[in-house]
Design an enzyme around this catalytic site. Structure first.
Site, PDB file in Angstrom:
ATOM      1  N   ASP A   1     123.495  91.676 -51.751  1.00  0.00           N
ATOM      2  CA  ASP A   1     123.103  90.301 -51.459  1.00  0.00           C
ATOM      3  C   ASP A   1     122.605  90.262 -50.010  1.00  0.00           C
ATOM      4  OD1 ASP A   1     122.964  87.416 -51.590  1.00  0.00           O
ATOM      5  OD2 ASP A   1     124.834  87.385 -50.465  1.00  0.00           O
TER       6      ASP A   1
ATOM      7  N   ASP B   1     126.990  84.997 -56.344  1.00  0.00           N
ATOM      8  CA  ASP B   1     127.047  86.449 -56.551  1.00  0.00           C
ATOM      9  C   ASP B   1     128.092  86.851 -57.593  1.00  0.00           C
ATOM     10  OD1 ASP B   1     125.156  86.944 -54.477  1.00  0.00           O
ATOM     11  OD2 ASP B   1     126.745  86.671 -52.999  1.00  0.00           O
TER      12      ASP B   1
END
Length: 684
Positions: free
Chosen positions: A342, A564
């Site tokens: 990420d 996420d």
């Protein structure tokens, strides 16, 4: 160009939390944990009594109680499985423990009971915590919303009662009650829980909004486009649950191994007992041989062959700021051969900072301000002017400007007549001048004078470089532009290089942020081209991970936000950044970097690989001892004390071998391996 006068907005309610409220099952709320703790306590009391020569009546009942408290649950589970015509290793261990006790090896049996009870409790706790986090995510979406009636009424209704086509009113500071599209109004919405973007996003008529995201200072009228059960938040929950279930094939494989081992042990023990009887052996001798076989063939050494290296690696990693949730996770970390990162809060610090200060020639700050000949002082004047206006604002960009001024030690002037317009910017009067700070697209519209054109060029240059541009106007005249961007972590580039070397492939970037900002930061970290995937929603991140997995890759995902969590769950292994990580990410991830030190990720991978090498060594040692003792018992006459000594000796050897990873030297070797990998990557 006329002065920019912005209307005063409604006062926003206090910002709601960006992450789901904590729902955490207490350890001893689980029956498995209470029984395992009781069995362990009884064992730890009985063991020293036995070793110091206390009479059997002092420690015998304690061991018996440990058998009951730690063994009844796996025994019940095993008997239930037996009724369904399956045999698991838990039941086999109960039988082995009872068999050991029947020939006087009470302590060995109790140890088996405690090990399996503790393992079951840890598994139950991990499952409960993950379920808590998933349920807590639903709390992000508000329970009620204000529905706009055709007659002008504004009743408060449950969000689950909203249907597609309804219109709802979202007041300043409220969470949006449904996925939909803006019908009317301008505001800025904090979408970090969905997209991971570090800055609120301007929303106006026609823009999409998501349930559970936080509205800013403007009021919005939103048309509902999805039912509550089909919202992005609800789908995140479903994806986490679905992705978690995809780990079942590994569990099925383990169960198959358990079945074969369990059945083999049962038949082998019965054969060792019955065959000698058929040839006239006495009952006591046959029973003693069978019980000796049960002890020497028991998997204690095999269990300890695996667990000490992995648990030692877990303890070592924990001392250095990485929480690995189980031995299974530690083993999996060493298997990864692809990494997905990420951006915001993972590869970057997650906090916007002023990176550029651009003065406009002829604006006045570079000449008329009395700061001729010193560009540094002129930049300070621009920054101080912007900070004076932004000081009352709670917007992340405003905080970045004020923090930059304070870092430089600049005095922030007083101001009056402060106003703010969502999606546009703020304005105030400073030293008799009307100063506006905000979005270039709004403040520079319909102006073709030289300064506005120059400002537009600077804005384009900053945005092409991945910065967010903030224009500053004084009395309607552009005087400068500030560039704001999230900052790459200091250890990001070295970490990417190390991960590239360890996995023989460059990590990919998966982010909800805009493509230009993602590409710029990725390039700084050493990730380029097709490895950058930007503008992704949670489901898109999952698809990116699954595409890698479909190629046979074992994917490690590193992230920090609610958005996420589905990717963390879908991955072979997931690691969350702990300091700013959402509850759901922390619970869904298999490991947590507690101190937000990204550089520890390749180190823990290297440590895992060292642990796996020790596991192989220990399995060889355990296999040699067990097979040797079993053959001795079957073809010769293995005295029970010698069998116990050999069995316990192999257990001690593999245990001590595994404990080598407790030393700091093991972590230092892992760190050195990653530094070497980074240097080799840089040289190439």
């Amino acid at each position: 160009m006329p002065s920019v006068l912005l209307p005063r907005p409604e006062r926003a309610a206090p910002a709601a939390p960006r992450t789901a409220p904590k729902r955490r099952t207490r350890v001893f709320a689980l029956a498995e944990a209470r029984w395992a703790a009781t069995a362990l306590a009884l064992f730890l009391i009985a063991l020293p009594l036995q070793l110091t020569g206390a009479p059997a009546w002092a420690w015998g009942p304690l061991y018996a109680a440990a058998y009951v408290t730690g063994g009844w649950e796996p025994a019940r589970t095993g008997l239930t499985a037996l009724r369904e015509k399956t045999l698991d290793v838990d039941l086999l261990m109960i039988v082995a423990a009872i068999g050991a006790a029947s020939i006087g090896q009470v302590m060995d049996g109790a140890l088996l009971i405690v090990i399996f009870a503790t393992s079951g409790a840890l598994e139950a706790l991990a499952t409960a915590r993950t379920q808590d986090a998933v349920r807590g995510l639903l709390d992000l979406a508000p329970a009620t919303a204000t529905r706009l009636g055709d007659d002008g009424s504004e009743p408060t209704v449950a969000t689950e009662d909203l249907v597609v086509g309804d219109a709802i009113l979202v007041r300043p500071g409220e969470r949006i009650g449904a996925d939909g599209r803006v019908l009317e109004g301008i505001s800025e919405v904090d979408q970090a829980t969905i997209t991971g973007e570090p800055l609120p996003v301007a929303k106006e008529t026609g823009d999409e909004v998501f349930a559970g995201t936080l509205n800013g200072t403007g009021a919005l009228r939103v048309e509902v486009e999805r039912d509550a059960s089909d919202s992005v938040i609800a789908r995140i929950v479903a994806m986490v649950e679905e992705a978690s279930a995809t780990k079942a094939p590994t569990q099925l494989f383990i169960e198959k191994v358990e079945q074969r081992y369990s059945l083999g042990m049962v038949f082998a023990t019965l054969a060792v007992f019955l065959i000698p009887l058929a040839f006239g052996a006495d009952l006591t001798g046959s029973l003693l041989r069978a019980m000796t076989f049960m002890i020497v063939a028991s998997p204690c050494a095999v269990v300890l062959a695996t667990m000490p290296p992995l648990l030692s690696a877990i303890a070592n990693a924990g001392r250095h700021g990485v929480l690995v949730k189980s031995a299974v996770v530690m083993e999996r970390l060493g298997q990864v051969d692809a990494v997905a990162l990420d951006k915001t809060g993972t590869l970057t610090e997650g906090t916007p900072r002023v990176t550029d200060i651009r003065l406009l020639d002829g604006s006045g700050l570079d000449g008329d301000s009395g700061l001729d000949g010193d560009s540094g002082l002129a930049e300070n004047a621009l920054l101080a002017l912007a900070a004076a206006v932004e000081h009352p604002s709670e917007h992340p960009l405003a905080r970045a400007v004020v923090d930059a001024a304070r870092t430089r030690g600049l005095a922030i002037a007083g101001m009056r007549d402060f106003t703010s317009t969502p999606g546009v910017g703020v304005t105030a009067t400073v030293d008799g001048h009307t100063v506006a700070v905000g979005a270039p697209a709004r403040l520079l519209d319909d102006n073709d004078d030289t300064l506005s054109a120059r400002a537009a060029e600077v804005v384009a240059d900053l945005e092409d470089g991945g910065r967010t541009a903030v224009v500053v106007l004084r009395d309607g005249v552009p005087v400068g532009v500030l560039g704001v961007a999230d900052r790459l972590r200091p250890d990001a580039a070295a970490t990417v290089a190390s991960l590239t070397k360890l996995t023989s492939g460059t990590p990919i970037l998966i982010t909800g942020d805009n493509p230009r900002a993602a590409a710029r930061l990725a390039a700084e970290a050493g990730i380029t081209g097709d490895d950058v995937h930007a503008g992704l929603l949670p489901r898109d991140k999952v698809e990116a991970v699954r595409r890698l997995a479909a190629r046979g890759r074992k994917v490690l995902v590193i992230g920090d936000g609610v958005n996420d969590a589905p990717a963390l769950a879908a991955a072979h292994t997931g690691i969350a950044m702990g300091r700013a990580g959402s509850d759901l990410a922390l619970e869904t991830a298999d490991a947590v970097v507690v101190r937000d030190e990204l550089a520890t990720v390749p180190k823990v991978i290297a440590l895992s690989r060292a642990a796996r090498r020790l596991v192989v060594q220990n399995l060889v040692i355990a296999g040699v001892f067990i097979s040797g003792l079993v053959i001795w018992d079957l073809v010769g006459h293995l005295p029970l004390p010698l069998g116990v000594l050999g069995h316990e000796g192999s257990t001690v050897i593999v245990g001590l071998n595994g404990l080598r990873l407790l030393r700091d030297a093991a972590w230092n070797r892992a760190a050195q391996d990653t530094r070497n990998a980074s240097r080799e990557r840089g040289a190439s």
